[in-house]
Design an enzyme around this catalytic site. Sequence first.
Site, short mmCIF file in Angstrom:
data_model
loop_
_atom_site.label_atom_id
_atom_site.label_comp_id
_atom_site.label_asym_id
_atom_site.label_seq_id
_atom_site.Cartn_x
_atom_site.Cartn_y
_atom_site.Cartn_z
CD GLU A 1 -64.01 -33.40 2.51
OE1 GLU A 1 -63.74 -33.87 1.41
OE2 GLU A 1 -63.37 -32.45 3.01
CD GLU B 1 -67.56 -38.68 -2.93
OE1 GLU B 1 -66.89 -37.65 -2.72
OE2 GLU B 1 -68.67 -38.88 -2.43
#
Length: 523
Positions: free
Chosen positions: A240, A446
């Site tokens: 991320e 997600e």
Amino acid sequence: MHLLKRRYGCHSRPTTFITGWTIFVLFCIACYSVVFKSHASFPLHNKDAAGSPMKGGSIPNAPGVPIYVMMPLTSVSDDGQLKKDYDGKNISWILEQWKKLGVEGLMVDIWFGLVEKEPRQYDWKPYIELCQLMKSANLKLQTVLSFHRCGGNVGDRCYIPLPKWIFAVAENDSDIFFKDRDGSADDEYLSWGIDEEPVLMGRTAVQVYQDFFISFRETFREFFGNVISQVQIGLGPAGELRYPSYQLNKWTFCGVGEFQCFDKYLLGRLQSEADKHGISEWGHPPYAKDVGFYNSSPSETLFFRDDGGMWNTRYGDFFLNWYSNELIQHADRVLTAATQVFFDLSNPNNDFTGQFHLAVKVAGVHWHFRSKAHASELTAGYYNTRYRNGYSPIFRVLKKHEATVVFTCMEMKDNNQPKDCYCSPEDLVGLIVRSSIANNISFAGENAVSFYDVESYRQISAVSRSYAVTKGKPMEAVTYLRWPEPIDIFFQKDTLSILGQKFFDFVRSMAYDQAESTDFPGL
Ligand SMILES: *[C@@H]1O[C@H](CO)[C@@H](O)[C@H](O)[C@H]1NC(C)=O
Ligand SMILES: *[C@@H]1O[C@H](CO)[C@@H](O)[C@H](O)[C@H]1NC(C)=O
Ligand SMILES: *[C@@H]1O[C@H](CO)[C@@H](O)[C@H](O)[C@H]1NC(C)=O
């Protein structure tokens, strides 16, 4: 760290938080929600600097959202073999089942630590084999170029560190990794302080990433478009784009986390930024006495407290701007390198425009979202407060490179969160969705935590429906975390399990115009 070496199956695309009791609480909540279905809804009410509130209304014949499934984290073993047997079922058979039941494709992590064991020597073999199997099964693949360590984040049942040669460099220079103010280095991901420093045996970090992209392109060109539909680029810990501000060995949900800019490269950049503005005395991160520790609550700190906090002073603004800009520039540099490699307009052989999207994952830091300062987002590098949209500047960079934002937390509901952490995953998802639309970038979703309950499927469905209404077209994809282990959680001898049926009901409903779907009457 050696404890992490106990390998189960490797897993994880974590986002967030969670330890001990939190896992227990989430588990209870999951059970609770299976039993008492409540009504799924999307935050249509909140506003932000970037966009107007979402409109209500019906979906104009929206086509469906393709569903992908994340493969296990250890689908390739430490010695570079593709795992082919899952609890007695072979991979070809499993791929056939996914396809038959309407799944569009899978997502797989391609680990830096497995592929580039020696500098500039790449072993792609297991991933080529996977692409061939995917092609035979007529499934698509989202590849994630994972430059981070697998292990140590939520749901990580794996340990795949960065390559050994990176650690050989770190022995002489531990500042290639992010450090907190105690000088503790985090070896999950290279600090972006060295993006442009040739300290990795003569290469800069960006050159290391770019060489990796080139080798990937040369190896997988035959699969672009027909198999590979998205190339996600890991831009930080857990894949991320964020600082490692909430490392699970130091932090528990829902502490504010700590700033991670104490390696000599980032400290140097901070000082030169201050010098450039003629405010040399600001060339330091906030002091410990002001920001507290990993597990402080915002109100205990001078920096993060809502009213009169230093975050809302000229120094605070200077620092937070710099800190978040370093993260944004990292995204820009790596995406620039990737764009040159994959969309090379000067060479038609290397221009894969339209074949696949680049994608970047943004973390779902939803705790303290309801406060003014948004402390935990600030330490993670998102300068997002009640008064400032911190995601739009990131999305402008994604737009520049036509990259998709991948965002997690799609399944999370506010009323399942502990009351005292000012959490709001729903408002956060709303903000991200609206900012992505305002910046005209593609959006893919997600879930943050593994789940099998209908309530969570409904929430994802509700979010994607609201998205389609507002944007006028559906999300690029939703990727389900994760391929169940053992696989018979979904696929039994000749039948689907109950949990498998629920999942495939979800896949089917997402494939059609959801406004007319009767699968989720709550919508
Ligand atoms: C995979 O499993 C299926 C069903 O169990 C079987 O029919 C098939 O022959 C197997 N394929 C391989 C390559 O083992
Ligand atoms: C580390 O430093 C030593 C001594 O300066 C040098 O011999 C060695 O090559 C360095 N190792 C790396 C990986 O840079
Ligand atoms: C949004 O971006 C797409 C390309 O991704 C472009 O074709 C389209 O014109 C853009 N729309 C607006 C309103 O700028």
